[in-house]
Motif scaffolding. Structure first.
Motif, PDB file in Angstrom:
ATOM      1  N   SER A   1       0.831  -1.213   0.000  1.00  0.00           N
ATOM      2  CA  SER A   1       0.000   0.000   0.000  1.00  0.00           C
ATOM      3  C   SER A   1       0.863   1.259   0.000  1.00  0.00           C
ATOM      4  CB  SER A   1      -0.964   0.004   1.181  1.00  0.00           C
ATOM      5  OG  SER A   1      -0.264   0.033   2.395  1.00  0.00           O
ATOM      6  N   TYR A   2       2.035   1.199   0.637  1.00  0.00           N
ATOM      7  CA  TYR A   2       2.944   2.349   0.618  1.00  0.00           C
ATOM      8  C   TYR A   2       3.491   2.566  -0.789  1.00  0.00           C
ATOM      9  CZ  TYR A   2       6.791   5.436   1.874  1.00  0.00           C
ATOM     10  OH  TYR A   2       7.645   6.503   1.952  1.00  0.00           O
ATOM     11  N   ASN A   3       3.795   1.495  -1.479  1.00  0.00           N
ATOM     12  CA  ASN A   3       4.267   1.591  -2.860  1.00  0.00           C
ATOM     13  C   ASN A   3       3.195   2.221  -3.753  1.00  0.00           C
ATOM     14  OD1 ASN A   3       5.793   1.310  -5.144  1.00  0.00           O
ATOM     15  ND2 ASN A   3       5.453  -0.883  -5.351  1.00  0.00           N
ATOM     16  N   LEU A   4       1.941   1.816  -3.566  1.00  0.00           N
ATOM     17  CA  LEU A   4       0.850   2.421  -4.344  1.00  0.00           C
ATOM     18  C   LEU A   4       0.683   3.895  -4.020  1.00  0.00           C
ATOM     19  CD1 LEU A   4      -1.850  -0.387  -4.160  1.00  0.00           C
ATOM     20  CD2 LEU A   4      -0.522   0.319  -6.149  1.00  0.00           C
ATOM     21  N   ARG A   5       0.806   4.238  -2.747  1.00  0.00           N
ATOM     22  CA  ARG A   5       0.653   5.637  -2.358  1.00  0.00           C
ATOM     23  C   ARG A   5       1.759   6.500  -2.947  1.00  0.00           C
ATOM     24  NH1 ARG A   5      -0.892   7.617   3.550  1.00  0.00           N
ATOM     25  NH2 ARG A   5      -2.795   6.632   2.862  1.00  0.00           N
TER      26      ARG A   5
END
Length: 94
Positions: A39-43
């Protein structure tokens, strides 16, 4: 006298947890860290090309995956260090 009734003794830090429970806890924390890293990568990908104001508005009320990653790493490292030190001391003393 009663104030020291529930006080931890010096040996409380040297006790080790059950190996199966410790392994299960490590597995759960690492799995949650994997979810948060995705999710951090997507953000980070979504942040490209946005202004600071747009980022502030877009992230209001959402879970901060970076903070959860940092917290997970600190918890796993602390638990593993305490476990290893406790095992080493137990092996040397007994």
């Amino acid at each position: 006298m009663l104030t020291n009734l529930y006080k931890k003794t010096w040996i409380a830090g040297l006790t080790t947890t059950n190996f199966d429970a410790h392994s299960q806890t490590n597995h759960e924390v690492v799995a949650s860290m994997a979810r948060h890293s995705r999710s951090y990568n997507l953000r980070v990908r979504e942040e490209e090309g946005k202004t600071l104001e747009e980022l502030l508005v877009a992230n209001v009320g959402k879970v901060d995956p970076k903070r959860h990653l940092e917290h997970g790493v600190e918890d796993v490292m602390a638990a593993n260090i305490l476990q290893v030190l406790g095992i080493m001391l137990t092996a040397l003393v007994f």
